[in-house]
Structure formats: structure tokens, C-alpha cells
Design a protein around this motif. Structure first.
Motif, mmCIF file in Angstrom:
data_model
loop_
_atom_site.group_PDB
_atom_site.id
_atom_site.type_symbol
_atom_site.label_atom_id
_atom_site.label_comp_id
_atom_site.label_asym_id
_atom_site.label_seq_id
_atom_site.Cartn_x
_atom_site.Cartn_y
_atom_site.Cartn_z
ATOM 1 N N PRO A 49 0.777 -1.243 0.000
ATOM 2 C CA PRO A 49 0.000 0.000 0.000
ATOM 3 C C PRO A 49 0.805 1.289 0.000
ATOM 4 C CG PRO A 49 -0.920 -1.570 1.539
ATOM 5 C CD PRO A 49 0.381 -2.144 1.077
ATOM 6 N N ASP A 50 2.118 1.223 0.230
ATOM 7 C CA ASP A 50 2.922 2.439 0.169
ATOM 8 C C ASP A 50 3.564 2.636 -1.206
ATOM 9 O OD1 ASP A 50 4.698 0.317 0.413
ATOM 10 O OD2 ASP A 50 6.052 1.367 1.761
ATOM 11 N N THR A 51 3.137 1.848 -2.184
ATOM 12 C CA THR A 51 3.648 1.942 -3.545
ATOM 13 C C THR A 51 2.563 2.532 -4.432
ATOM 14 O OG1 THR A 51 5.031 0.017 -3.168
ATOM 15 C CG2 THR A 51 4.611 0.608 -5.456
ATOM 16 N N TYR A 52 2.866 3.668 -5.054
ATOM 17 C CA TYR A 52 1.853 4.424 -5.784
ATOM 18 C C TYR A 52 2.106 4.529 -7.267
ATOM 19 C CZ TYR A 52 -0.041 5.808 -1.351
ATOM 20 O OH TYR A 52 -0.622 5.787 -0.111
ATOM 21 N N LEU A 53 1.001 4.659 -7.988
ATOM 22 C CA LEU A 53 0.971 4.965 -9.402
ATOM 23 C C LEU A 53 0.162 6.259 -9.507
ATOM 24 C CD1 LEU A 53 1.454 3.972 -12.350
ATOM 25 C CD2 LEU A 53 -0.695 2.727 -12.152
ATOM 26 N N PHE A 54 0.777 7.324 -10.050
ATOM 27 C CA PHE A 54 0.125 8.621 -10.197
ATOM 28 C C PHE A 54 0.052 8.982 -11.668
ATOM 29 C CE2 PHE A 54 2.292 8.999 -6.063
ATOM 30 C CZ PHE A 54 1.233 9.354 -5.247
ATOM 31 N N LEU A 55 -1.057 9.571 -12.093
ATOM 32 C CA LEU A 55 -1.200 10.033 -13.470
ATOM 33 C C LEU A 55 -1.784 11.437 -13.465
ATOM 34 C CD1 LEU A 55 -2.277 6.781 -13.353
ATOM 35 C CD2 LEU A 55 -1.946 7.132 -15.765
ATOM 36 N N THR A 56 -1.194 12.319 -14.268
ATOM 37 C CA THR A 56 -1.724 13.662 -14.497
ATOM 38 C C THR A 56 -1.744 13.861 -16.006
ATOM 39 O OG1 THR A 56 0.451 14.706 -14.387
ATOM 40 C CG2 THR A 56 -0.820 14.595 -12.330
ATOM 41 N N CYS A 57 -2.339 14.942 -16.458
ATOM 42 C CA CYS A 57 -2.447 15.138 -17.892
ATOM 43 C C CYS A 57 -2.324 16.611 -18.247
ATOM 44 C CB CYS A 57 -3.782 14.603 -18.383
ATOM 45 S SG CYS A 57 -3.850 14.407 -20.161
ATOM 46 N N SER A 58 -1.674 16.853 -19.396
ATOM 47 C CA SER A 58 -1.550 18.209 -19.906
ATOM 48 C C SER A 58 -1.324 18.153 -21.404
ATOM 49 C CB SER A 58 -0.379 18.917 -19.224
ATOM 50 O OG SER A 58 -0.197 20.202 -19.759
ATOM 51 N N ALA A 59 -2.047 18.950 -22.139
ATOM 52 C CA ALA A 59 -1.882 19.092 -23.588
ATOM 53 C C ALA A 59 -1.870 17.755 -24.325
ATOM 54 C CB ALA A 59 -0.612 19.879 -23.900
ATOM 55 N N GLY A 60 -2.765 16.860 -23.933
ATOM 56 C CA GLY A 60 -2.921 15.593 -24.637
ATOM 57 C C GLY A 60 -1.957 14.495 -24.230
ATOM 58 N N GLU A 61 -1.082 14.754 -23.272
ATOM 59 C CA GLU A 61 -0.135 13.743 -22.797
ATOM 60 C C GLU A 61 -0.419 13.412 -21.335
ATOM 61 O OE1 GLU A 61 2.521 12.161 -24.570
ATOM 62 O OE2 GLU A 61 1.417 13.030 -26.237
ATOM 63 N N VAL A 62 -0.408 12.122 -21.022
ATOM 64 C CA VAL A 62 -0.563 11.671 -19.642
ATOM 65 C C VAL A 62 0.833 11.468 -19.069
ATOM 66 C CG1 VAL A 62 -1.359 9.795 -18.156
ATOM 67 C CG2 VAL A 62 -2.811 10.614 -20.018
ATOM 68 N N PHE A 63 1.068 12.038 -17.908
ATOM 69 C CA PHE A 63 2.337 11.888 -17.204
ATOM 70 C C PHE A 63 2.147 10.845 -16.114
ATOM 71 C CE2 PHE A 63 2.194 15.999 -19.134
ATOM 72 C CZ PHE A 63 3.424 16.088 -19.749
ATOM 73 N N ILE A 64 2.958 9.798 -16.170
ATOM 74 C CA ILE A 64 2.863 8.686 -15.237
ATOM 75 C C ILE A 64 4.076 8.716 -14.321
ATOM 76 C CG2 ILE A 64 2.857 6.176 -15.022
ATOM 77 C CD1 ILE A 64 1.551 6.046 -17.770
ATOM 78 N N ARG A 65 3.834 8.566 -13.022
ATOM 79 C CA ARG A 65 4.907 8.465 -12.031
ATOM 80 C C ARG A 65 4.630 7.211 -11.215
ATOM 81 N NH1 ARG A 65 7.880 12.526 -12.485
ATOM 82 N NH2 ARG A 65 9.024 12.316 -10.550
ATOM 83 N N TYR A 66 5.686 6.437 -10.993
ATOM 84 C CA TYR A 66 5.511 5.143 -10.330
ATOM 85 C C TYR A 66 6.715 4.829 -9.454
ATOM 86 C CZ TYR A 66 5.161 0.096 -9.767
ATOM 87 O OH TYR A 66 5.114 -1.156 -9.231
ATOM 88 N N ASP A 67 6.460 4.249 -8.309
ATOM 89 C CA ASP A 67 7.502 3.871 -7.359
ATOM 90 C C ASP A 67 7.996 2.461 -7.672
ATOM 91 O OD1 ASP A 67 9.225 3.754 -5.256
ATOM 92 O OD2 ASP A 67 7.699 3.969 -3.700
ATOM 93 N N LEU A 68 8.674 2.321 -8.794
ATOM 94 C CA LEU A 68 9.149 1.030 -9.285
ATOM 95 C C LEU A 68 10.057 0.328 -8.286
ATOM 96 C CD1 LEU A 68 9.307 -0.903 -11.777
ATOM 97 C CD2 LEU A 68 11.308 0.404 -12.502
ATOM 98 N N ALA A 69 10.877 1.068 -7.567
ATOM 99 C CA ALA A 69 11.883 0.471 -6.690
ATOM 100 C C ALA A 69 11.369 0.146 -5.289
ATOM 101 C CB ALA A 69 13.086 1.396 -6.594
ATOM 102 N N ALA A 70 10.091 0.374 -5.000
ATOM 103 C CA ALA A 70 9.558 0.092 -3.667
ATOM 104 C C ALA A 70 9.756 -1.384 -3.325
ATOM 105 C CB ALA A 70 8.079 0.444 -3.595
ATOM 106 N N GLY A 71 10.400 -1.629 -2.208
ATOM 107 C CA GLY A 71 10.638 -2.999 -1.753
ATOM 108 C C GLY A 71 11.822 -3.676 -2.424
ATOM 109 N N ALA A 72 12.575 -2.944 -3.233
ATOM 110 C CA ALA A 72 13.710 -3.532 -3.951
ATOM 111 C C ALA A 72 14.911 -3.695 -3.028
ATOM 112 C CB ALA A 72 14.095 -2.663 -5.141
ATOM 113 N N GLU A 73 15.736 -4.661 -3.356
ATOM 114 C CA GLU A 73 16.966 -4.881 -2.606
ATOM 115 C C GLU A 73 18.146 -4.152 -3.232
ATOM 116 O OE1 GLU A 73 17.716 -8.960 -1.668
ATOM 117 O OE2 GLU A 73 15.615 -9.313 -1.186
ATOM 118 N N ARG A 74 17.910 -3.452 -4.329
ATOM 119 C CA ARG A 74 18.991 -2.718 -4.987
ATOM 120 C C ARG A 74 18.642 -1.239 -4.999
ATOM 121 N NH1 ARG A 74 18.181 -0.982 -10.228
ATOM 122 N NH2 ARG A 74 20.351 -1.162 -10.818
ATOM 123 N N SER A 75 19.658 -0.422 -5.063
ATOM 124 C CA SER A 75 19.459 1.019 -5.161
ATOM 125 C C SER A 75 19.259 1.404 -6.618
ATOM 126 C CB SER A 75 20.683 1.766 -4.614
ATOM 127 O OG SER A 75 20.840 1.503 -3.251
#
Length: 157
Positions: A49-75
Motif C-alpha cells: 500500500p505504500d507503492t503508488y501509481l500517479f497520473l496527471t495530464c496536460s496538452a494531450g499527454e498523460v504523465f505517469i509516475r511510479y515507485d518502481l523500486a519500492a521494496g527492492a533490494e537494490r538502489s
């Protein structure tokens, strides 16, 4: 530049506003940031539950932000770019995402009416993982995603 502004918004308070309800269903609504209101769609991983997917939009493009490394053992490497697979059922869309040092999330943009947005509106569950398998796979429910993303696309103009 837009991604940097959105990153700042996340750091300044967008996350707490959507965190609690995002795990129940996808949320959509205006969130305050330092430059004003930003229409944001958010979901958190059902397995983390502390891993998020966020989407916003501007001028026809969706901006996606994601916490891909959540829970990873590597930096995460500075400036890292990796392919990320978004899978619903047997359908997968691959997206190249870059690590954003400012907020520690991976980010990219896609067309508002493109195949990734259509995929996120379908099915019952979403899995997200990098194509190289260096980071953990995370699962998201899709309850409310179609409505939330449709609202985002309407705001996108």
C-alpha cells in the motif's frame, strides 16, 4: 519541466491527500500543488500500500509516475532508464521510464488516448514490473480506473 513541477507537488502534499482512499479504488480529483490545482489520478499497490501509481495530464499527454523500486533490494541508479511492463490479463504495454531523483519515482508520458490508458481501463487487475526483473512486481486492482482515467482524459485538453 512539467515532471519536475509534478514531483514538487508530490513532495509538498499530494501523497497524503490521496493515500488513504487510493487502496480501495482508483481516485481522481484536483490536488493542490505549489502552482495551483493539478488533476491527479492515483492508485496504490494491493500488495504494498505504500507503492503508488500517479497520473496527471496536460496538452494531450498523460504523465505517469511510479515507485518502481519500492521494496527492492537494490538502489536505483541516478539517471536510470528502464522498460516497465504494465500487464492486464494477457495484454502487456511496455513503457520506457526514467528515474527522477527529486522524488525517487520513475516517470514517463504517453498519449491520453493511447493503448496504455486503454489497458489501464480494462480487466480486473494490473501487474507492473520492469522488463529486466531487477525490481519487485506489484499488483493493482482496477476498480474505478476506467472512470478515473476517463475523467483525467477529459481534463487533458
Amino acid at each position: 519541466m512539467r515532471l519536475a513541477l509534478f514531483a514538487a507537488a508530490l513532495l509538498l502534499g499530494v501523497v497524503p491527500a490521496v493515500a488513504e482512499e487510493a487502496c480501495e479504488t482508483w481516485t481522481a480529483g484536483a490536488q493542490e500543488d505549489e502552482g495551483g490545482l493539478v488533476f491527479t489520478v492515483a492508485a496504490c499497490a494491493t500488495d504494498r500500500p505504500d507503492t503508488y501509481l500517479f497520473l496527471t495530464c496536460s496538452a494531450g499527454e498523460v504523465f505517469i509516475r511510479y515507485d518502481l523500486a519500492a521494496g527492492a533490494e537494490r538502489s536505483t541508479d541516478l539517471g536510470e532508464v528502464t522498460d516497465v511492463d504494465f500487464t492486464v490479463g494477457v495484454s502487456t504495454q511496455r513503457l520506457s521510464m526514467s528515474y527522477q531523483e527529486m522524488d525517487g519515482l520513475f516517470a514517463s508520458e504517453v498519449p491520453a488516448n493511447g493503448p496504455l490508458i486503454a489497458l489501464l481501463k480494462s480487466g480486473e487487475g494490473l501487474s507492473v514490473v520492469d522488463a529486466d526483473g531487477r525490481y519487485p512486481i506489484h499488483s493493482f486492482g482496477l476498480t474505478g480506473s476506467s472512470d478515473a482515467l476517463s475523467r483525467l482524459v477529459r481534463q487533458c485538453g
